[in-house]
Design an enzyme around this catalytic site. Structure first.
Site, PDB file in Angstrom:
ATOM      1  N   LYS A  53       0.771  -1.153  -0.092  1.00 53.41           N
ATOM      2  CA  LYS A  53      -0.026   0.087   0.069  1.00 53.41           C
ATOM      3  C   LYS A  53       0.929   1.304   0.088  1.00 53.41           C
ATOM      4  O   LYS A  53       0.515   2.147  -0.679  1.00 53.41           O
ATOM      5  CB  LYS A  53      -0.944   0.009   1.388  1.00 53.41           C
ATOM      6  CG  LYS A  53      -2.034  -1.067   1.008  1.00 53.41           C
ATOM      7  CD  LYS A  53      -2.816  -1.500   2.321  1.00 53.41           C
ATOM      8  CE  LYS A  53      -3.761  -2.730   2.202  1.00 53.41           C
ATOM      9  NZ  LYS A  53      -4.619  -2.791   3.199  1.00 53.41           N
ATOM     10  N   GLN A  97      -4.846  -1.547   9.559  1.00 52.14           N
ATOM     11  CA  GLN A  97      -4.725  -2.815   8.809  1.00 52.14           C
ATOM     12  C   GLN A  97      -5.255  -3.922   9.760  1.00 52.14           C
ATOM     13  O   GLN A  97      -5.207  -3.953  11.177  1.00 52.14           O
ATOM     14  CB  GLN A  97      -3.299  -3.043   8.494  1.00 52.14           C
ATOM     15  CG  GLN A  97      -3.089  -4.214   8.016  1.00 52.14           C
ATOM     16  CD  GLN A  97      -3.656  -4.239   6.534  1.00 52.14           C
ATOM     17  OE1 GLN A  97      -3.655  -3.498   5.824  1.00 52.14           O
ATOM     18  NE2 GLN A  97      -3.739  -5.710   6.062  1.00 52.14           N
ATOM     19  N   ASP A 120     -11.260   2.649   3.591  1.00 52.86           N
ATOM     20  CA  ASP A 120     -11.565   1.122   3.507  1.00 52.86           C
ATOM     21  C   ASP A 120     -13.116   0.755   3.265  1.00 52.86           C
ATOM     22  O   ASP A 120     -13.360  -0.342   2.875  1.00 52.86           O
ATOM     23  CB  ASP A 120     -10.988   0.524   5.138  1.00 52.86           C
ATOM     24  CG  ASP A 120      -9.724  -0.271   4.667  1.00 52.86           C
ATOM     25  OD1 ASP A 120      -9.311  -0.794   3.685  1.00 52.86           O
ATOM     26  OD2 ASP A 120      -8.979  -0.329   5.798  1.00 52.86           O
TER      27      ASP A 120
HETATM   28  N1  GUN Z   1      -6.854  -6.847   6.007  1.00 58.45           N
HETATM   29  C1  GUN Z   1      -7.005  -7.432   5.075  1.00 58.45           C
HETATM   30  N2  GUN Z   1      -7.791  -7.059   3.938  1.00 58.45           N
HETATM   31  C2  GUN Z   1      -7.891  -5.694   4.276  1.00 58.45           C
HETATM   32  C3  GUN Z   1      -8.193  -4.474   3.697  1.00 58.45           C
HETATM   33  O1  GUN Z   1      -8.975  -4.456   2.788  1.00 58.45           O
HETATM   34  N3  GUN Z   1      -8.191  -3.305   4.739  1.00 58.45           N
HETATM   35  C4  GUN Z   1      -7.603  -3.465   6.018  1.00 58.45           C
HETATM   36  N4  GUN Z   1      -7.634  -2.448   6.672  1.00 58.45           N
HETATM   37  N5  GUN Z   1      -7.060  -4.694   6.523  1.00 58.45           N
HETATM   38  C5  GUN Z   1      -7.389  -5.542   5.698  1.00 58.45           C
END
Ligand code: GUN
Length: 288
Positions: A53, A97, A120
């Site tokens: 990311k 996350q 998100d």
């Molecule tokens: N963990 C696995 N996929 C995601 C996601 O799309 N966003 C976040 N914040 N955590 C994750």
């Protein structure tokens, strides 16, 4: 039949070029888009996702900040950090996350994020907005899958869509998006009996079960579009999806590879959401 590949890597690259241009144009109007990523603990997969990311932010010119906290961090400390990021005008997107360590209430943390910075799309307000077809910040993975499906040029209205996996992050929002496109949607999950009786009817099959090789050729309708959201690391180190690519690609018309399918699109949609949040913020400041 041998399926055509839905190339997520190529589509993501193309979209990132557009995003770079939008980032530059926003910067020329005085706003540098910014994303804050919060990582609590040392889950190895989460580390890789967060690194991807941050790299995508760099690539697109989005300013990124990584907040790494030890697994022993209290819920109150995480909430305090989110409150600071909510108040920071240089931060337009906040991503915590998941998963979080067990002693932290995920819902409490997610609900503490400013709805306008919830890139998100996990906040209850954003989930509700998606359900009524008014999403401003749609969840990144299903949003990326929607774009991949669009890239095939196949209209979804009236088609049978089957989503395997009912998670809040992927399965449920994916089903909502397919419904908005007027597909007839079924959601299968770990307790579904005889999965194949559903999957065999699917014109569009989206699989997000976290189970390597779950879907095999005989379970798939001839000519289906198959999207594999799974990312599983096998003991021999190979990365595979939830779909048995070899047997399924002999029946499907379109299929996503793993890696190089959904993964690059998820990250690209995160950048798009961050930029969208920054553009909306700049507009609201200009309107005052
Ligand atoms: N963990 C696995 N996929 C995601 C996601 O799309 N966003 C976040 N914040 N955590 C994750």
């Amino acid at each position: 039949m041998s399926a055509r590949l839905i190339d997520g890597k190529a589509l993501a690259q193309q979209l990132r070029q557009d995003l770079r241009n939008r980032v530059t144009s926003l910067a020329a109007r005085g706003t540098r888009a910014g994303l804050a990523v919060v990582l609590v603990g040392d889950d190895p997969a989460s580390r890789v996702y967060v690194a991807n990311k941050i790299r995508a932010c760099d690539e697109c010119g989005v300013q990124s900040r990584r907040h790494e906290l030890p697994a022993s961090t209290s819920e109150a400390e995480v909430l305090a950090l989110v409150a600071r990021l909510n108040a920071d005008p240089q931060v337009h997107g906040i991503l915590v996350q998941l998963p979080l360590p067990r002693h932290i209430d995920v819902r409490r943390v997610v609900e503490s994020i400013d709805v306008a910075k919830d890139v998100d799309g996990f906040h209850l307000y954003n989930v509700g907005a998606l359900v009524v077809g008014q999403a401003i910040l749609p969840p990144c993975t299903p949003h990326g899958v929607r774009r991949l499906l669009e890239s095939t040029g196949v209209a979804l209205a009236g088609r049978n869509a089957v989503v395997v996996g009912a998670s809040n992050i992927v399965g449920k929002p994916m089903a909502m998006m397919l419904l908005q496109q007027e597909a007839t949607v079924s959601i299968c999950h770990a307790r579904t009996r005889d999965l194949a009786q559903y999957t065999i009817l699917a014109d569009v099959l989206v699989v997000a079960a976290g189970c390597p090789g779950l879907i095999t050729g005989p379970m798939v309708k001839q000519g289906a579009i198959v999207v594999d959201v799974g990312i599983n690391r096998l003991p021999d180190g190979r990365l595979v999806g939830d779909v048995d690519f070899d047997s399924v690609s002999r029946r499907a018309a379109w299929i996503t590879p793993v890696p190089g399918g959904v993964g690059p699109m998820t990250v690209t949609m995160l950048i798009e959401n961050t930029l969208h949040a920054a553009e909306r913020c700049a507009e609201s400041v200009a309107a005052v």
